[in-house]
Motif scaffolding. Structure first.
Motif, PDB file in Angstrom:
ATOM      1  N   VAL A   1       7.325  21.180  47.197  1.00  0.00           N
ATOM      2  CA  VAL A   1       7.009  20.773  48.569  1.00  0.00           C
ATOM      3  C   VAL A   1       8.201  21.078  49.486  1.00  0.00           C
ATOM      4  O   VAL A   1       8.049  21.541  50.629  1.00  0.00           O
ATOM      5  CB  VAL A   1       6.650  19.273  48.613  1.00  0.00           C
ATOM      6  CG1 VAL A   1       6.428  18.829  50.059  1.00  0.00           C
ATOM      7  CG2 VAL A   1       5.415  18.991  47.793  1.00  0.00           C
ATOM      8  N   GLY A   2       9.433  20.849  48.958  1.00  0.00           N
ATOM      9  CA  GLY A   2      10.628  21.176  49.744  1.00  0.00           C
ATOM     10  C   GLY A   2      10.707  22.656  50.055  1.00  0.00           C
ATOM     11  O   GLY A   2      11.100  23.042  51.154  1.00  0.00           O
TER      12      GLY A   2
ATOM     13  N   LEU B   1      17.108  15.145  54.059  1.00  0.00           N
ATOM     14  CA  LEU B   1      17.353  14.394  52.821  1.00  0.00           C
ATOM     15  C   LEU B   1      16.118  13.533  52.537  1.00  0.00           C
ATOM     16  O   LEU B   1      15.638  12.796  53.424  1.00  0.00           O
ATOM     17  CB  LEU B   1      18.589  13.513  52.959  1.00  0.00           C
ATOM     18  CG  LEU B   1      18.962  12.716  51.697  1.00  0.00           C
ATOM     19  CD1 LEU B   1      19.405  13.688  50.582  1.00  0.00           C
ATOM     20  CD2 LEU B   1      20.078  11.724  52.003  1.00  0.00           C
ATOM     21  N   ILE B   2      15.596  13.657  51.312  1.00  0.00           N
ATOM     22  CA  ILE B   2      14.396  12.892  50.917  1.00  0.00           C
ATOM     23  C   ILE B   2      14.835  11.831  49.915  1.00  0.00           C
ATOM     24  O   ILE B   2      15.361  12.147  48.836  1.00  0.00           O
ATOM     25  CB  ILE B   2      13.330  13.813  50.290  1.00  0.00           C
ATOM     26  CG1 ILE B   2      12.945  14.940  51.252  1.00  0.00           C
ATOM     27  CG2 ILE B   2      12.101  12.993  49.895  1.00  0.00           C
ATOM     28  CD1 ILE B   2      12.054  16.004  50.632  1.00  0.00           C
ATOM     29  N   VAL B   3      14.639  10.558  50.303  1.00  0.00           N
ATOM     30  CA  VAL B   3      14.919   9.440  49.403  1.00  0.00           C
ATOM     31  C   VAL B   3      13.561   8.799  49.058  1.00  0.00           C
ATOM     32  O   VAL B   3      12.774   8.491  49.965  1.00  0.00           O
ATOM     33  CB  VAL B   3      15.862   8.410  50.049  1.00  0.00           C
ATOM     34  CG1 VAL B   3      16.254   7.350  49.027  1.00  0.00           C
ATOM     35  CG2 VAL B   3      17.109   9.099  50.615  1.00  0.00           C
TER      36      VAL B   3
ATOM     37  N   ALA C   1      18.155  26.703  47.822  1.00  0.00           N
ATOM     38  CA  ALA C   1      16.998  26.017  47.259  1.00  0.00           C
ATOM     39  C   ALA C   1      17.203  24.508  47.305  1.00  0.00           C
ATOM     40  O   ALA C   1      18.342  24.023  47.257  1.00  0.00           O
ATOM     41  CB  ALA C   1      16.801  26.463  45.810  1.00  0.00           C
ATOM     42  N   PRO C   2      16.130  23.756  47.439  1.00  0.00           N
ATOM     43  CA  PRO C   2      16.253  22.288  47.404  1.00  0.00           C
ATOM     44  C   PRO C   2      16.944  21.853  46.116  1.00  0.00           C
ATOM     45  O   PRO C   2      16.711  22.416  45.034  1.00  0.00           O
ATOM     46  CB  PRO C   2      14.803  21.806  47.462  1.00  0.00           C
ATOM     47  CG  PRO C   2      14.052  22.936  48.093  1.00  0.00           C
ATOM     48  CD  PRO C   2      14.713  24.181  47.619  1.00  0.00           C
ATOM     49  N   GLN C   3      17.732  20.833  46.244  1.00  0.00           N
ATOM     50  CA  GLN C   3      18.456  20.372  45.074  1.00  0.00           C
ATOM     51  C   GLN C   3      18.584  18.850  45.092  1.00  0.00           C
ATOM     52  O   GLN C   3      18.675  18.228  46.148  1.00  0.00           O
ATOM     53  CB  GLN C   3      19.846  21.029  45.007  1.00  0.00           C
ATOM     54  CG  GLN C   3      20.701  20.739  46.198  1.00  0.00           C
ATOM     55  CD  GLN C   3      22.061  21.435  46.107  1.00  0.00           C
ATOM     56  OE1 GLN C   3      22.478  21.940  45.062  1.00  0.00           O
ATOM     57  NE2 GLN C   3      22.796  21.450  47.224  1.00  0.00           N
ATOM     58  N   PHE C   4      18.583  18.292  43.878  1.00  0.00           N
ATOM     59  CA  PHE C   4      18.725  16.855  43.733  1.00  0.00           C
ATOM     60  C   PHE C   4      20.199  16.504  43.779  1.00  0.00           C
ATOM     61  O   PHE C   4      21.052  17.193  43.188  1.00  0.00           O
ATOM     62  CB  PHE C   4      18.122  16.363  42.411  1.00  0.00           C
ATOM     63  CG  PHE C   4      16.611  16.422  42.392  1.00  0.00           C
ATOM     64  CD1 PHE C   4      15.863  15.452  43.037  1.00  0.00           C
ATOM     65  CD2 PHE C   4      15.970  17.460  41.732  1.00  0.00           C
ATOM     66  CE1 PHE C   4      14.481  15.512  43.003  1.00  0.00           C
ATOM     67  CE2 PHE C   4      14.582  17.512  41.713  1.00  0.00           C
ATOM     68  CZ  PHE C   4      13.833  16.540  42.356  1.00  0.00           C
TER      69      PHE C   4
ATOM     70  N   TYR D   1      26.943   7.733  49.878  1.00  0.00           N
ATOM     71  CA  TYR D   1      25.781   7.077  49.244  1.00  0.00           C
ATOM     72  C   TYR D   1      26.148   6.592  47.842  1.00  0.00           C
ATOM     73  O   TYR D   1      27.036   7.146  47.195  1.00  0.00           O
ATOM     74  CB  TYR D   1      24.578   8.005  49.206  1.00  0.00           C
ATOM     75  CG  TYR D   1      24.717   9.184  48.265  1.00  0.00           C
ATOM     76  CD1 TYR D   1      24.271   9.108  46.934  1.00  0.00           C
ATOM     77  CD2 TYR D   1      25.304  10.377  48.699  1.00  0.00           C
ATOM     78  CE1 TYR D   1      24.405  10.199  46.086  1.00  0.00           C
ATOM     79  CE2 TYR D   1      25.434  11.457  47.849  1.00  0.00           C
ATOM     80  CZ  TYR D   1      24.969  11.358  46.528  1.00  0.00           C
ATOM     81  OH  TYR D   1      25.098  12.421  45.685  1.00  0.00           O
ATOM     82  N   ILE D   2      25.464   5.549  47.439  1.00  0.00           N
ATOM     83  CA  ILE D   2      25.592   5.018  46.074  1.00  0.00           C
ATOM     84  C   ILE D   2      24.188   4.951  45.467  1.00  0.00           C
ATOM     85  O   ILE D   2      23.245   4.445  46.096  1.00  0.00           O
ATOM     86  CB  ILE D   2      26.228   3.618  46.071  1.00  0.00           C
ATOM     87  CG1 ILE D   2      27.657   3.668  46.591  1.00  0.00           C
ATOM     88  CG2 ILE D   2      26.213   3.027  44.658  1.00  0.00           C
ATOM     89  CD1 ILE D   2      28.319   2.309  46.711  1.00  0.00           C
ATOM     90  N   ASN D   3      24.082   5.446  44.264  1.00  0.00           N
ATOM     91  CA  ASN D   3      22.797   5.384  43.532  1.00  0.00           C
ATOM     92  C   ASN D   3      22.921   4.304  42.452  1.00  0.00           C
ATOM     93  O   ASN D   3      23.664   4.470  41.478  1.00  0.00           O
ATOM     94  CB  ASN D   3      22.470   6.735  42.906  1.00  0.00           C
ATOM     95  CG  ASN D   3      21.047   6.772  42.344  1.00  0.00           C
ATOM     96  OD1 ASN D   3      20.454   5.729  42.023  1.00  0.00           O
ATOM     97  ND2 ASN D   3      20.504   7.975  42.219  1.00  0.00           N
ATOM     98  N   ALA D   4      22.145   3.209  42.639  1.00  0.00           N
ATOM     99  CA  ALA D   4      22.172   2.110  41.653  1.00  0.00           C
ATOM    100  C   ALA D   4      20.920   2.193  40.778  1.00  0.00           C
ATOM    101  O   ALA D   4      19.942   1.457  40.967  1.00  0.00           O
ATOM    102  CB  ALA D   4      22.236   0.761  42.372  1.00  0.00           C
ATOM    103  N   GLY D   5      20.963   3.162  39.853  1.00  0.00           N
ATOM    104  CA  GLY D   5      19.857   3.307  38.892  1.00  0.00           C
ATOM    105  C   GLY D   5      18.575   3.828  39.472  1.00  0.00           C
ATOM    106  O   GLY D   5      17.497   3.662  38.875  1.00  0.00           O
ATOM    107  N   HIS D   6      18.642   4.495  40.625  1.00  0.00           N
ATOM    108  CA  HIS D   6      17.439   4.948  41.316  1.00  0.00           C
ATOM    109  C   HIS D   6      17.229   6.445  41.105  1.00  0.00           C
ATOM    110  O   HIS D   6      18.082   7.145  40.537  1.00  0.00           O
ATOM    111  CB  HIS D   6      17.566   4.629  42.816  1.00  0.00           C
ATOM    112  CG  HIS D   6      16.267   4.580  43.544  1.00  0.00           C
ATOM    113  ND1 HIS D   6      15.374   3.545  43.442  1.00  0.00           N
ATOM    114  CD2 HIS D   6      15.688   5.468  44.404  1.00  0.00           C
ATOM    115  CE1 HIS D   6      14.334   3.761  44.206  1.00  0.00           C
ATOM    116  NE2 HIS D   6      14.497   4.954  44.794  1.00  0.00           N
ATOM    117  N   ASN D   7      16.058   6.952  41.567  1.00  0.00           N
ATOM    118  CA  ASN D   7      15.798   8.378  41.516  1.00  0.00           C
ATOM    119  C   ASN D   7      16.783   9.114  42.430  1.00  0.00           C
ATOM    120  O   ASN D   7      17.086   8.642  43.536  1.00  0.00           O
ATOM    121  CB  ASN D   7      14.376   8.685  41.991  1.00  0.00           C
ATOM    122  CG  ASN D   7      13.312   8.023  41.114  1.00  0.00           C
ATOM    123  OD1 ASN D   7      13.065   6.842  41.273  1.00  0.00           O
ATOM    124  ND2 ASN D   7      12.737   8.780  40.210  1.00  0.00           N
ATOM    125  N   PRO D   8      17.285  10.283  42.007  1.00  0.00           N
ATOM    126  CA  PRO D   8      18.242  11.011  42.839  1.00  0.00           C
ATOM    127  C   PRO D   8      17.577  11.553  44.108  1.00  0.00           C
ATOM    128  O   PRO D   8      16.449  12.049  44.055  1.00  0.00           O
ATOM    129  CB  PRO D   8      18.707  12.147  41.933  1.00  0.00           C
ATOM    130  CG  PRO D   8      17.574  12.355  40.981  1.00  0.00           C
ATOM    131  CD  PRO D   8      16.959  11.013  40.757  1.00  0.00           C
TER     132      PRO D   8
END
Length: 772
Positions: free
Chosen positions: A729-730, A703-705, A670-673, A654-661
């Protein structure tokens, strides 16, 4: 014895002789004394005769001197017998006063005739009583009025005293002429009485009668009448109840205010004094000879009465029975009386104006209330009711309202029953554009455009303006007679300002109604277009914004909720030729239509590039970035998470282009970003650097996007939902088998409550089914 007798006889004889001799001697002495006495008495008598003759001569001279003095006296002298009212002498002054040539004529025509005397207390009987009291008391003084002189009345200050005239007991009447003094006193009393009436609450007619008496006292033998000016009817109306005023009113009910309509009409028309020495030859009285003969007048003097503003209030006319011209002294004496007449009329006008103003203020307040409460659904009938009330209360012939059209440069009638196609703004502005009321005459071209006016009377136009003095309407007023009273015009100006509020409110409602209708139509059009745009936008994401698909042991679900009809968020799931899934969630800067268009461009380019055999996500994203930068004059950009999922192994790149993790949720930890390396948003820089992050979604993990519309959702208190609540919620979904996407959406909705959605919201869940 005999001797003795003889001696005795001799002695007696001797005695007798002696006595005789003595007697003779005494007689002689007495005679001598008598003669002497007679001589003396004779001289005495002659002396007394001379004295008597001298006294008689002096008495006759004194009597002649007394008569001469009486005749030369400036007083009025009447001599009566002591015991009877018989006139024995009258000096020339008395004869002149009574216009007689002799004492006998004065006695016969005046003294002895009751008709030649005035009424009580100055009758012949009252005069006889005065003479009788003088005879008893010796002298009696009082003021008396005879029926004599030019005015038919003559006041004197008289004294009756007992005396002697021509050697006979007499009663002498002497009097001083005090007529001028009494007339001045009478005028002063009448003037004071008139002034008291002027300042009191008595009627104008009573005050005018008192002032008429003042004028007639100043000019003896004259007849005075006062006529008031009726501005609306353009006439003079005589008033008063004095004898001459009543006779004048019986002949002249009204007098037109025009030149040649008697000297009264001419004076009111020219606003100047008019003097007519001979009415028969005066052009102002041409055609009125019968009327002047009925009144018995031959000359006139007419003075104009002005108010404080210089307007004609009326006229005062003084008539004489003989052709004459008032002397300068008489005119000078008249002017103060004329001023009092002006004051009386003006004060009465002020009082009436005050009463009228109070009544008008009450009426104006009522009209104001009615105008404020006019129902817009029945505007014309309600306005007509107000106009009828104005017409009735102010005594007008007609009243109509005209309003400026919103859609054209014309004024249209608001009143019922007016047949007119309207009048142009230019024509009306030329007349009353300055804001002042003005009369429209029948000869004016605009006159016929204001509807049916069969009376052909002037029409008063009262402008109605808004705050910026823009003409938005006018009142068209006709008087019952000719012109509208100036005081009424002032009230109509106030009422016009009230109509201004009503017309502005109506114009505003009409404008808003038209604007609302236009806006409704425009909104309907826009809503249709936006609805079509929303449908188009939603058609560009899988399942139209509500995505759910199962891939063997994988469940993919997504939802998209724009904050407006269209938005900038998006998601997509692209199946590559090698079987891998290219999953993306993005957020375009801005909202609404521009963002939707940029989003559509992004999805289209991504799908186009994804079909090429590009194994490297970095190359794919860079090519996409270059395409988005091309022609991006608005400098829009898009943040994005691009995930390449291997359905067999669960590995992801995956690539994150300035978005929320993205948030990774599993059932072990535990859920993690996933805060791997992030690059800049797409569309900002032409050659950015993007690094690929690698991870694995184990069985039982998800995975939550999502977009920032989730974590930045606000509640009614202004608090953000935040990452912590998303993590919570996770946690909850780890322990129970539940719909992860549904739980997140429900939790965000419960948190936001009734707060409006502030941003587009997109959620994508990737669940790997099984046990890790």
């Amino acid at each position: 014895m005999p001797l003795e007798i003889s001696q005795i006889a001799t002695m007696e004889q001797a005695i007798t002789l002696g006595a005789v001799a003595l007697l003779a001697a005494v007689s002689v002495v007495l005679l001598i004394l008598l003669l002497v006495y007679r001589k003396r008495m004779h001289r005495r008598l002659r002396y007394l005769a001379r004295l008597e003759h001298e006294a008689s001569r002096k008495y006759r001279s004194a009597a002649l001197d007394s008569r001469s003095l009486l005749d030369q006296s400036p007083q009025i002298i009447l001599v009566f017998k002591r015991h009877a009212p018989v006139l024995v002498h009258a000096n020339p002054q008395a004869l002149h006063v009574f216009d007689k040539t002799s004492v006998e004529a004065l006695m016969d025509d005046v003294i002895s005739k009751p008709d030649a005397w005035l009424d009580r207390p100055h009758t012949l009987i009252d005069f006889d009583d005065w003479l009788d009291r003088a005879r008893s008391h010796g002298v009696e003084r009082r003021e008396w009025c005879f029926k004599a002189g030019p005015e038919g009345r003559l006041w004197v200050d008289g004294v009756v005293a007992n005396g002697v005239f021509d050697g006979q007991p007499a009663r002498i009447f002497s009097a001083t002429n005090i007529h001028d003094h009494k007339r001045a006193q009478r005028i002063a009393e009448l003037r004071n009485s008139a002034l008291m009436k002027i300042m009191s609450d008595c009627s104008l007619e009573d005050a005018i009668d008192s002032l008429t008496a003042v004028v007639e006292a100043i000019i003896p033998g004259s007849g005075c009448v006062i006529a008031l000016h009726d501005e609306q009817k353009a006439i003079l109306k005589p008033i008063g109840t004095t004898p001459f005023a009543c006779r004048f009113r019986s002949v002249f009910k009204t007098i037109p205010r025009k030149f040649g309509a008697t000297s009264l009409g001419s004076a009111a028309y020219t606003a100047r004094r008019v003097v007519s020495e001979q009415l028969r030859e005066d052009p102002h009285w041409h055609g009125y000879q019968t009327s002047t003969d009925q009144l018995g007048v031959a000359s006139s003097w007419v003075e104009v009465l002005f108010d404080h503003a210089g307007a004609v209030q009326g006229v005062v006319a003084i008539f004489g029975s003989e052709p004459r011209r008032l002397a300068a002294e008489e005119v000078s004496n008249l002017l103060p009386a004329v001023s009092l007449i002006t004051l009386a009329i003006e004060r009465h006008g002020w009082f009436n104006q005050l009463q009228s103003t109070l009544a008008s203020e009450r009426i104006i307040r009522q009209i104001g209330v009615e105008l404020v409460n006019i129902d817009e659904t029945s505007f014309v009938p309600d306005v007509q009711g107000v106009l009828e009330k104005i017409q009735s209360e102010f005594g007008l012939g007609s009243a109509t309202l005209w309003s400026r059209s919103l859609t054209s440069e014309y004024f249209l009638p608001v009143s019922e029953g007016v047949k007119s196609q309207g009048v142009s703004l230019d024509q009306v502005s030329e007349l009353i554009g300055s804001g002042d009321s003005r009369y429209l005459m029948p000869r004016d071209s605009l006159y016929g455009s204001l509807g049916n006016t069969p009376s052909q009377k002037p029409i008063l136009l009262v402008p109605i303006t808004e705050e910026r003095y823009t003409l938005i309407g006018f009142l068209a007023i006709q008087a019952r007679h000719v012109y509208v009273a100036s005081s009424t015009i002032e009230h109509l100006t106030i009422i016009a300002s009230m109509f201004s509020t009503a017309l502005m409110r109506r114009r505003l409602l009409e404008f808003l109604s038209e604007s609302i209708e236009e806006e409704r139509l425009a909104r309907k059009t826009v809503e249709g277009e936006l609805s079509a745009a929303r449908e188009i936008q939603m058609s560009m994401v899988p399942s139209g914004g509500k995505f759910s698909r199962r891939y063997d042991r994988w469940n993919l679900a997504a939802c998209l909720s724009p904050a407006k009809a269209v938005g900038g968020d998006f998601y997509d799931v692209i199946t590559r030729p090698d079987g891998k899934l290219l999953i993306t969630v993005g957020d375009v800067s801005d909202k609404g239509v521009p963002a939707a268009l940029f989003m559509a461009r992004t999805i289209a380019m991504l799908n186009l590039l994804a079909k090429d055999e590009i194994d490297n996500l970095t190359d794919l994203l860079q090519r996409l970035n270059r395409e988005l930068c091309s022609g991006n004059d608005a400098c829009m950009f898009v943040t994005m998470v691009l995930v390449l999922l291997d359905l067999t192994t669960g590995k992801i790149e995956y690539i994150n282009a300035g978005h929320n993790p993205p948030l990774l949720v599993n059932y072990v930890t535990a859920p993690q970003f996933m805060r791997g390396e992030s690059g800049p948003p797409l569309g900002l820089y032409e050659s950015p650097g993007y690094r690929v992050n690698k991870s694995r979604i184990e069985p039982g993990s998800s995975l939550i996007v999502y977009s920032d519309g989730v974590t930045e959702a606000f509640n009614e208190s202004g608090h953000e939902f935040g990452e912590d609540r998303l993590v919570a919620v996770g946690y909850r979904t780890q322990s129970i088998q539940s719909d992860l996407l549904g739980e997140i959406v429900e939790e965000v909705s419960r948190f936001a409550g009734y707060a409006p959605q502030s941003d587009d919201m997109t959620i994508m869940t990737i669940e790997h089914i099984g046990v890790g």
